[in-house]
Design an enzyme around this catalytic site. Structure first.
Site, PDB file in Angstrom:
ATOM      1  CG  MET A  27      53.165  -9.153  -8.872  1.00 55.96           C
ATOM      2  SD  MET A  27      54.406  -7.856  -8.986  1.00 55.96           S
ATOM      3  CE  MET A  27      54.070  -7.206 -10.590  1.00 55.96           C
ATOM      4  CG  LEU A  72      44.014 -12.364  -9.653  1.00 55.78           C
ATOM      5  CD1 LEU A  72      43.430 -13.483  -8.808  1.00 55.78           C
ATOM      6  CD2 LEU A  72      45.470 -12.661  -9.991  1.00 55.78           C
ATOM      7  N   GLY A  97      44.006 -14.634 -17.986  1.00 58.66           N
ATOM      8  CA  GLY A  97      45.335 -15.250 -18.099  1.00 58.66           C
ATOM      9  C   GLY A  97      45.748 -15.905 -16.786  1.00 58.66           C
ATOM     10  CG  HIS A  98      46.551 -13.550 -13.287  1.00 62.02           C
ATOM     11  ND1 HIS A  98      46.096 -12.297 -13.610  1.00 62.02           N
ATOM     12  CD2 HIS A  98      47.872 -13.405 -13.045  1.00 62.02           C
ATOM     13  CE1 HIS A  98      47.095 -11.427 -13.570  1.00 62.02           C
ATOM     14  NE2 HIS A  98      48.182 -12.084 -13.225  1.00 62.02           N
ATOM     15  N   GLY A 117      53.388 -17.779 -16.523  1.00 64.44           N
ATOM     16  CA  GLY A 117      52.941 -17.524 -17.897  1.00 64.44           C
ATOM     17  C   GLY A 117      54.125 -17.374 -18.841  1.00 64.44           C
ATOM     18  CE  LYS A 129      51.634 -10.081 -20.537  1.00 66.68           C
ATOM     19  NZ  LYS A 129      52.746  -9.246 -20.308  1.00 66.68           N
ATOM     20  CG  LEU A 153      44.103 -11.573 -21.618  1.00 67.99           C
ATOM     21  CD1 LEU A 153      43.177 -12.386 -20.713  1.00 67.99           C
ATOM     22  CD2 LEU A 153      43.338 -10.383 -22.167  1.00 67.99           C
ATOM     23  CB  SER A 154      49.208  -7.306 -19.544  1.00 67.24           C
ATOM     24  OG  SER A 154      49.895  -6.493 -18.624  1.00 67.24           O
TER      25      SER A 154
END
Ligand code: PAF
Length: 281
Positions: free
Chosen positions: A30, A33, A36-37, A149, A151, A186-187
């Protein structure tokens, strides 16, 4: 890197790669970035010849319009990061491209039973929105492999069911969460936290790890959950859930289960954060 926002054009580009027998990977995102992405992208580059990253803030998976409105949108920055990471194709459809009619008038996908627990309890319809948009993306891209992910463990679980149940011929790969030095997962939502909230938010992972130690020592699960919730509340979180469950079914864990997941969703201010740790006994 090619950027395309139209399904017809996307299919045209990908059909050329397919004629060359190239293996195609999809990394659905989404946007907004972060590292993590980029770790998902790098896994995709390892396992496939061509990587498509999609960026689409999917309205049907938000049950709160305020949450949807304030979801960070940073397309220009995202494109710079993807180009620097040698992404091949970025798919950036508009809402009209994926939902040309009101969603309630369109065919949708109902998520598997795994959607009913954890986040599914408070985010009614969220996983139906996820599996619907992921099905659209799968059909638009027709990838050999798709990367998600861990997560978002429940999302990965529900998407694995989607692929199995609706016979998508796509390999699903789950990648470990990337964390800040403090342990905070990470988010994209971390950007909505103040500096101070971000510092305090790292306590969530510490509590998950402490609970994991206690699970491995054989402590009572209900007691672990109750004390974790109290400690999180004492550290400024509002707790949606803190739950020790069977990692396959996501139902409450029993002492017979050997693959467990300790999953939590909390609010720091009005930002909802999720995290989890996996435990194999
Ligand atoms: O994890 C996400 O970012 C989203 O839920 C996904 C898988 C891209 C579907 O909108």
């Amino acid at each position: 890197m090619q950027q395309v926002n139209n399904i017809f054009k996307l299919r045209e580009i990908l059909s050329i790669f397919r004629q060359q027998n190239k293996k195609i990977a999809l990394v659905p995102t989404m946007g907004n970035l972060h590292v993590g992405h980029l770790s998902l992208l790098s896994k995709a580059q390892e396992v496939a010849d061509v990587v498509v990253v999609s960026i689409f803030v999917n309205p049907t998976q938000f049950n709160n319009p305020v949450d949807l409105a304030k979801y960070p949108r940073t397309l220009d920055d995202d494109l710079v990061k993807l180009a620097a990471a040698n992404c091949d194709v970025v798919f950036t459809p508009s809402v009209d491209e994926l939902y040309p009619k009101d969603n309630s008038l369109m065919t949708g996908v109902r998520a598997s039973q795994a959607a009913q627990y954890l986040c599914g309890v408070s985010r009614i319809g969220h996983f139906d929105g996820v599996v619907t948009v992921v099905s659209k993306l799968f059909n638009a891209v027709n990838p050999d492999v798709a990367i998600f992910g861990r997560k978002d463990y429940q999302q990965l679980r529900v998407i694995s069911d989607l692929v199995k149940d609706l016979l998508f011929d796509i390999e699903i790969i789950g990648i470990d969460c990337v964390r800040e030095d403090s342990g905070l997962a990470l988010s994209s939502r971390n950007n909505l936290l103040t500096e101070e909230q971000r510092f305090r938010a790292s306590y969530l992972y510490k509590q998950l790890m402490l609970s994991k130690e206690r699970v491995m020592r054989g402590d009572d699960y209900l007691q672990i959950e109750t004390q974790a919730i109290q400690l999180l509340q004492a550290n400024g979180f509002v707790v949606d859930y803190f739950f020790i469950c069977n990692a396959d079914t996501l139902r409450q864990a029993s002492k017979q289960d050997v693959n467990l997941l300790i999953a939590a969703a909390v609010f720091m201010g009005d930002v909802r954060l999720i995290d989890n740790v996996e435990v194999v006994l």
